[in-house]
Design a protein around this motif. Structure first.
Motif, PDB file in Angstrom:
ATOM      1  N   THR A  17       0.840  -1.193   0.000  1.00 29.24           N
ATOM      2  CA  THR A  17       0.000   0.000   0.000  1.00 29.24           C
ATOM      3  C   THR A  17       0.879   1.248   0.000  1.00 29.24           C
ATOM      4  O   THR A  17       2.070   1.190   0.323  1.00 29.24           O
ATOM      5  CB  THR A  17      -0.901   0.026   1.241  1.00 29.24           C
ATOM      6  OG1 THR A  17      -0.070  -0.029   2.413  1.00 29.24           O
ATOM      7  CG2 THR A  17      -1.867  -1.137   1.258  1.00 29.24           C
ATOM      8  N   THR A  18       0.284   2.381  -0.328  1.00 31.04           N
ATOM      9  CA  THR A  18       0.979   3.666  -0.309  1.00 31.04           C
ATOM     10  C   THR A  18       0.283   4.579   0.709  1.00 31.04           C
ATOM     11  O   THR A  18      -0.813   4.264   1.189  1.00 31.04           O
ATOM     12  CB  THR A  18       0.897   4.332  -1.696  1.00 31.04           C
ATOM     13  OG1 THR A  18      -0.480   4.623  -1.981  1.00 31.04           O
ATOM     14  CG2 THR A  18       1.472   3.431  -2.776  1.00 31.04           C
ATOM     15  N   PRO A  19       0.884   5.715   1.051  1.00 37.53           N
ATOM     16  CA  PRO A  19       0.195   6.665   1.939  1.00 37.53           C
ATOM     17  C   PRO A  19      -1.186   7.059   1.410  1.00 37.53           C
ATOM     18  O   PRO A  19      -2.126   7.258   2.193  1.00 37.53           O
ATOM     19  CB  PRO A  19       1.146   7.862   1.978  1.00 37.53           C
ATOM     20  CG  PRO A  19       2.502   7.250   1.756  1.00 37.53           C
ATOM     21  CD  PRO A  19       2.273   6.138   0.777  1.00 37.53           C
ATOM     22  N   GLU A  20      -1.324   7.141   0.077  1.00 40.60           N
ATOM     23  CA  GLU A  20      -2.613   7.495  -0.511  1.00 40.60           C
ATOM     24  C   GLU A  20      -3.650   6.395  -0.262  1.00 40.60           C
ATOM     25  O   GLU A  20      -4.816   6.673   0.007  1.00 40.60           O
ATOM     26  CB  GLU A  20      -2.449   7.744  -2.020  1.00 40.60           C
ATOM     27  CG  GLU A  20      -3.737   8.008  -2.784  1.00 40.60           C
ATOM     28  CD  GLU A  20      -4.459   9.279  -2.342  1.00 40.60           C
ATOM     29  OE1 GLU A  20      -5.612   9.467  -2.783  1.00 40.60           O
ATOM     30  OE2 GLU A  20      -3.906  10.072  -1.560  1.00 40.60           O
ATOM     31  N   THR A  21      -3.207   5.133  -0.343  1.00 35.82           N
ATOM     32  CA  THR A  21      -4.119   4.014  -0.055  1.00 35.82           C
ATOM     33  C   THR A  21      -4.647   4.126   1.362  1.00 35.82           C
ATOM     34  O   THR A  21      -5.853   4.003   1.612  1.00 35.82           O
ATOM     35  CB  THR A  21      -3.383   2.662  -0.205  1.00 35.82           C
ATOM     36  OG1 THR A  21      -2.562   2.663  -1.357  1.00 35.82           O
ATOM     37  CG2 THR A  21      -4.384   1.516  -0.290  1.00 35.82           C
ATOM     38  N   LEU A  22      -3.721   4.380   2.301  1.00 36.77           N
ATOM     39  CA  LEU A  22      -4.113   4.480   3.710  1.00 36.77           C
ATOM     40  C   LEU A  22      -5.048   5.669   3.940  1.00 36.77           C
ATOM     41  O   LEU A  22      -6.007   5.575   4.715  1.00 36.77           O
ATOM     42  CB  LEU A  22      -2.872   4.595   4.598  1.00 36.77           C
ATOM     43  CG  LEU A  22      -2.269   3.260   5.077  1.00 36.77           C
ATOM     44  CD1 LEU A  22      -1.891   2.360   3.903  1.00 36.77           C
ATOM     45  CD2 LEU A  22      -1.058   3.492   5.967  1.00 36.77           C
ATOM     46  N   ARG A  23      -4.777   6.787   3.254  1.00 39.30           N
ATOM     47  CA  ARG A  23      -5.637   7.973   3.405  1.00 39.30           C
ATOM     48  C   ARG A  23      -7.048   7.657   2.932  1.00 39.30           C
ATOM     49  O   ARG A  23      -8.037   8.006   3.607  1.00 39.30           O
ATOM     50  CB  ARG A  23      -5.057   9.138   2.591  1.00 39.30           C
ATOM     51  CG  ARG A  23      -5.843  10.445   2.769  1.00 39.30           C
ATOM     52  CD  ARG A  23      -5.421  11.496   1.745  1.00 39.30           C
ATOM     53  NE  ARG A  23      -5.806  11.130   0.396  1.00 39.30           N
ATOM     54  CZ  ARG A  23      -7.044  11.261  -0.108  1.00 39.30           C
ATOM     55  NH1 ARG A  23      -8.023  11.744   0.640  1.00 39.30           N
ATOM     56  NH2 ARG A  23      -7.307  10.904  -1.346  1.00 39.30           N
ATOM     57  N   LEU A  24      -7.167   7.019   1.779  1.00 36.42           N
ATOM     58  CA  LEU A  24      -8.485   6.678   1.241  1.00 36.42           C
ATOM     59  C   LEU A  24      -9.280   5.798   2.211  1.00 36.42           C
ATOM     60  O   LEU A  24     -10.472   5.998   2.426  1.00 36.42           O
ATOM     61  CB  LEU A  24      -8.322   5.940  -0.098  1.00 36.42           C
ATOM     62  CG  LEU A  24      -7.996   6.808  -1.309  1.00 36.42           C
ATOM     63  CD1 LEU A  24      -7.501   5.947  -2.461  1.00 36.42           C
ATOM     64  CD2 LEU A  24      -9.248   7.587  -1.730  1.00 36.42           C
ATOM     65  N   SER A  78      -4.429   3.579  -6.379  1.00 32.61           N
ATOM     66  CA  SER A  78      -3.456   4.387  -5.620  1.00 32.61           C
ATOM     67  C   SER A  78      -2.100   3.694  -5.515  1.00 32.61           C
ATOM     68  O   SER A  78      -1.159   4.255  -4.948  1.00 32.61           O
ATOM     69  CB  SER A  78      -4.000   4.640  -4.203  1.00 32.61           C
ATOM     70  OG  SER A  78      -4.011   3.433  -3.441  1.00 32.61           O
ATOM     71  N   ILE A  79      -1.981   2.509  -6.073  1.00 34.26           N
ATOM     72  CA  ILE A  79      -0.756   1.709  -5.958  1.00 34.26           C
ATOM     73  C   ILE A  79      -0.007   1.727  -7.285  1.00 34.26           C
ATOM     74  O   ILE A  79      -0.594   1.423  -8.341  1.00 34.26           O
ATOM     75  CB  ILE A  79      -1.124   0.264  -5.549  1.00 34.26           C
ATOM     76  CG1 ILE A  79      -1.740   0.278  -4.140  1.00 34.26           C
ATOM     77  CG2 ILE A  79       0.087  -0.649  -5.588  1.00 34.26           C
ATOM     78  CD1 ILE A  79      -2.540  -0.934  -3.797  1.00 34.26           C
ATOM     79  N   PRO A  80       1.265   2.115  -7.296  1.00 32.66           N
ATOM     80  CA  PRO A  80       2.051   2.134  -8.536  1.00 32.66           C
ATOM     81  C   PRO A  80       2.025   0.779  -9.231  1.00 32.66           C
ATOM     82  O   PRO A  80       2.261  -0.259  -8.599  1.00 32.66           O
ATOM     83  CB  PRO A  80       3.463   2.476  -8.049  1.00 32.66           C
ATOM     84  CG  PRO A  80       3.249   3.211  -6.763  1.00 32.66           C
ATOM     85  CD  PRO A  80       2.048   2.583  -6.133  1.00 32.66           C
ATOM     86  N   GLY A  81       1.698   0.795 -10.506  1.00 34.83           N
ATOM     87  CA  GLY A  81       1.567  -0.441 -11.263  1.00 34.83           C
ATOM     88  C   GLY A  81       0.115  -0.842 -11.448  1.00 34.83           C
ATOM     89  O   GLY A  81      -0.216  -1.635 -12.332  1.00 34.83           O
TER      90      GLY A  81
END
Length: 650
Positions: free
Chosen positions: A246-253, A326-329
Motif C-alpha cells: 500500500t501507499t500513503p494514498e491508499t491508507l488515506r483513502l 493508488s498503488i504504482p503499477g
C-alpha cells in the motif's frame, strides 16, 4: 468420498453442480498449519491433496527457515481446473451420486419411532439410551423426500448468507449464488445454539491492465513439494506471483472512508476472523504501520483474473477502485469483481460430540464452516471425519476419532467441541502441543494404517505406503551402520564443518546427520554411491537420482530421506514428546460417565456447572481444556465420579 469408499450409497445435494469445489476466496490450498491438514486428509484417503497437486500452478514450502515441525506446503491452484478436476474425481467414485437440488428441511423422528431403538446411533457411553430425536433424511424444495440413515450438513457460508459491499447488501451464499434461507430456518427450529459469523474476500483485477514491471516477483519452489504422498510429479506449468505494498494514498483513502465500511457502521454485527482481517480493519487496528503488504496471484493459466491476497474489504465499490489505483503499477487496473464481506449462520460446535454428530440427534452430522471454522482445509478434514463416522454409525460400528497427539485434525475437532469458538476458527501450528511429532512428512505413518482399516486406502496406495516404510527402515539401517570415510564428503560441507575431517571420519552417517550443518541433501552424492549395488529396496532411489539433473535430489526421494533424517536429528526431542504424549493419553483415559451430574458437585461455580453440562466432556482431559475450567475443578470432578458412582449402585 469417505462414506462411498466405505461401501455406502452416498448422495451429495448441492445448489449448482457446476460449482462443486468452487474456490470462493483465495484459489490456494495449504499454508501454515493448513498444509498439515491437507497432508492428513491425504494420508487418511481423502482427495484434496491429489486434486491440488493436479491443478497447482505455484508451489511453495513455507517456514523452511525454521525447523521441520512447522514446514507447511502451499499451492496456488488454477481455480477453474480445481473445480473441474474435483467433479471428475467425484463422478468417478463408486457408490457416490451428485445431485442438483435445494435442501429445505430435515426429516426428524423420535428415536423410539416404529417401536425400535436405534442402538447404533443413540447409545450413550454408559450403555444406556437417551431420548434423542433421529434425523431420517431431508426434504427438497421441489417436494421430494430423500430418506437416509445418516445426514451430513456442510453448508459453508450459505446459511442465511448476507453479502455487504459498502452500504449495499443482498442475500447470497457466495457472490452470484443464492443463499440457503429455508434450510437455515429449519436448523433454527431444531433448537441448536447458533452464532453469526463473518468472512470476506478482496477485489479481483484484469491482469492485462496491470504494469507487472512495478512489482517484485515471487517465484515458486523450483522443485515443488506436493501434498499427496502418491504424487510423483507436478503436471502443470508453474507461474510467478508478485509482491506489492500500500501507499500513503491508499491508507488515506481507507481512513477517510472507513465510516462507510459495514463493519464500522454497525451494518455487520457478526464476528470476523481475527487472523485474516480486512484491509480497513488492519488500518484501524495498526495505525502505526505506514504500509501493508499484499500479493498479486493469478487465478489460473487460462484467465487474466488476478486475486489480491491481503486486501479483503467490504468498502464501497468506488472506494475499492480508488484504493487499487493508488498503488504504482495498478493505476490503470480494471476491477473485474469487487471485494465483499459475507455474514452467515453457524452452529455452536459444543453441540457436537467427537465424531461430529449433533449430540441431541441421532443420524445428524455437521462439518465445515457451519461448525465455526474458516478455510478450505479445516472444512475438508471435518468432512472426511464426518463421512467416516456417519458410515460407521450406519454400519452399527463404533466411531472413529483422533486425539490431539495423533493429528492436527484431532486438535481442531477437540478445540471446537471443548471450547467452541466466537470467531471463525483457523488452524495454527501453535495450537499443537506436540508439533515435532505432528509433521507434514510423517502424516502417512501416523494415519494411513487407519485409512486402510476403514477402507479408504486401496490396494495400490497401500502397497506404495508399505514400500515407502520399507525404504525408510532400510535407509535408517544404512545411516546407522555405514561410516564416513576420509575425504569422501563434499568440500562445501567440510567448510561448514570448519574442516573437521578428523572429527567426522569414522562416524556413522547417522551421527553426522545429528549436526545442524549437515543436512541429508549435502551428502546425497556420497549416499548415492553407498546405495548403488547395495540394498535392493533402495534401488528405486538410485535410479531416480541418476535420472535427475546434476546433484539435485528428486522431490519424492528428498522428502523420504528428510523424514528419516528428522527422526535421527531430533531423536532426543521426539523421545521426550513421546513420554509427554503417554502422560496426556493417561489423562484422556479417565472417562466421565454420561450419567454424571455436574449440578450436584459442590465447589464448582454456577458458570462452570453450566458450561460443563452443555459441553458434556467425555474425559477429564477434555474437561481440563474447556475455557474457565480450573485444575481444581477437574480434581473435584474426579472425586465426584466415584461418589456419584457409588450412589447409583446403592
Amino acid at each position: 468420498m469417505a462414506s462411498a469408499r466405505m461401501g455406502l450409497r452416498t448422495a451429495i445435494f448441492t445448489l449448482n453442480l457446476d460449482l462443486i469445489a468452487q474456490m470462493s476466496c483465495n484459489p490456494a490450498i495449504g499454508g501454515i498449519a493448513k498444509g498439515h491438514l491437507v497432508r492428513e486428509v491425504d494420508a487418511l484417503g481423502g482427495v484434496m491433496g491429489e486434486v491440488a497437486d493436479a491443478t497447482g500452478i505455484q508451489f511453495r514450502l513455507l517456514n523452511t527457515s525454521r525447523g521441520p515441525a512447522v514446514w507447511s506446503p502451499r499451492a496456488q491452484c488454477d481455480k477453474a481446473l480445481y473445480r473441474v478436476k474435483m467433479r471428475e474425481v467425484l463422478e468417478g467414485q463408486k457408490n457416490l451420486f451428485i445431485k442438483q437440488a435445494e435442501v429445505v428441511d430435515l426429516i426428524v423422528e423420535a428415536s423410539e419411532s416404529e417401536g425400535q431403538r436405534v442402538s447404533d446411533l443413540v447409545r450413550e457411553q454408559d450403555g444406556e439410551f437417551s431420548p434423542k430425536r433421529v434425523v431420517r433424511g431431508l426434504k427438497l424444495r421441489d417436494g421430494r423426500v430423500i430418506h437416509a440413515a445418516a445426514t451430513i450438513v456442510t453448508t459453508g457460508t450459505f446459511l442465511n448468507g448476507l453479502i455487504h459491499c459498502g452500504e449495499q447488501q443482498y442475500t447470497a451464499g457466495r457472490s452470484g449464488e443464492p443463499a440457503s434461507v429455508l434450510l437455515g430456518e429449519a436448523l433454527k427450529r431444531l433448537g441448536l445454539r447458533e452464532c453469526r459469523l463473518k468472512t470476506g474476500t478482496p477485489p479481483r483485477l484484469d491482469g492485462r491492465t496491470i504494469d507487472w514491471s512495478q512489482f517484485q516477483e515471487q517465484p515458486g519452489d523450483e522443485d515443488p513439494t506436493p501434498f499427496s504422498f502418491r504424487t510423483k510429479e507436478i503436471p502443470l506449468r508453474q507461474i510467478k506471483c508478485h509482491i506489492a505494498h500500500t501507499t500513503p494514498e491508499t491508507l488515506r483513502l481507507i481512513r477517510e472512508n472507513v465510516h462507510r465500511s459495514p463493519m464500522y457502521t454497525g451494518q455487520i454485527e457478526a464476528i470476523g476472523p481475527r487472523y485474516c482481517p480486512s484491509i480497513e480493519d488492519k488500518i484501524v487496528r495498526f495505525p502505526e504501520k505506514t504500509r501493508h503488504q499484499f500479493f498479486l496471484e493469478p487465478e489460473g493459466l487460462n484467465t487474466h483474473e488476478v486475486y489480491i491476497n491481503g486486501m479483503s474489504t467490504s468498502l464501497p465499490m468506488e472506494i475499492q477502485a480508488a484504493m487499487v489505483r493508488s498503488i504504482p503499477g495498478l493505476e490503470n487496473a480494471e476491477m473485474l469483481r469487487p471485494g465483499y464481506a459475507i455474514e452467515y449462520d453457524a452452529i455452536d460446535p459444543t453441540e457436537l460430540d467427537r465424531t461430529l454428530r449433533v449430540k441431541s440427534f441421532a443420524g445428524l452430522y455437521l462439518a465445515g464452516q457451519i461448525n465455526g471454522t474458516s478455510g478450505y482445509e479445516e472444512a475438508a478434514c471435518q468432512g472426511l471425519m464426518a463421512g467416516i463416522n456417519a458410515a460407521l454409525a450406519v454400519r452399527g460400528e463404533d466411531g472413529f476419532t483422533l486425539d490431539r497427539t495423533e493429528a492436527y485434525t484431532g486438535i481442531l475437532i477437540d478445540d471446537l467441541i471443548s471450547k467452541g469458538t466466537n470467531e471463525p476458527y483457523r488452524m495454527f501450528t501453535s495450537r499443537a502441543e506436540f508439533r515435532l511429532h505432528l509433521r507434514i512428512d510423517n502424516a502417512d505413518s501416523r494415519l494411513t494404517p487407519y485409512g486402510r482399516r476403514l477402507g479408504l486406502i486401496d490396494d495400490a496406495a497401500w502397497a506404495e505406503y508399505e514400500a515407502k516404510q520399507t525404504r525408510a527402515a532400510a535407509f535408517e539401517k544404512l545411516l546407522n551402520t555405514e561410516r564416513v570415510r576420509s575425504g569422501e564428503l563434499p568440500v562445501s560441507l567440510m567448510e561448514k564443518l570448519d574442516g573437521d575431517a578428523a572429527g567426522v571420519s569414522g562416524q556413522t552417517f547417522a551421527q553426522l546427520l545429528k549436526r545442524p550443518e549437515a543436512p541429508v541433501e549435502e551428502i546425497a552424492s556420497v549416499l548415492r554411491e553407498r546405495l548403488r549395488g547395495g540394498d535392493e529396496v533402495l534401488s528405486g532411489w538410485v535410479a531416480a537420482m541418476d535420472a535427475a539433473d546434476g546433484e539435485k535430489l528428486p522431490a519424492w526421494v528428498r522428502n523420504e530421506m528428510k523424514t528419516v533424517e528428522t527422526e535421527i536429528k531430533y531423536s532426543g526431542y521426539l523421545d521426550q514428546q513421546r513420554r509427554s504424549i503417554e502422560k496426556m493419553r493417561r489423562a484422556e483415559k479417565k472417562a466421565i460417565p454420561g450419567w454424571f451430574d455436574y449440578s450436584s458437585v459442590s465447589g464448582l461455580s454456577t458458570e462452570m456447572k453450566q458450561i460443563l453440562s452443555r459441553v458434556r466432556p467425555v474425559t477429564l482431559g477434555q474437561a481440563s481444556r474447556i475455557a474457565g475450567v480450573t485444575p481444581a475443578a477437574v480434581s473435584l470432578i474426579h472425586v465426584y465420579i466415584e461418589i456419584q458412582g457409588r450412589a447409583r449402585v446403592a
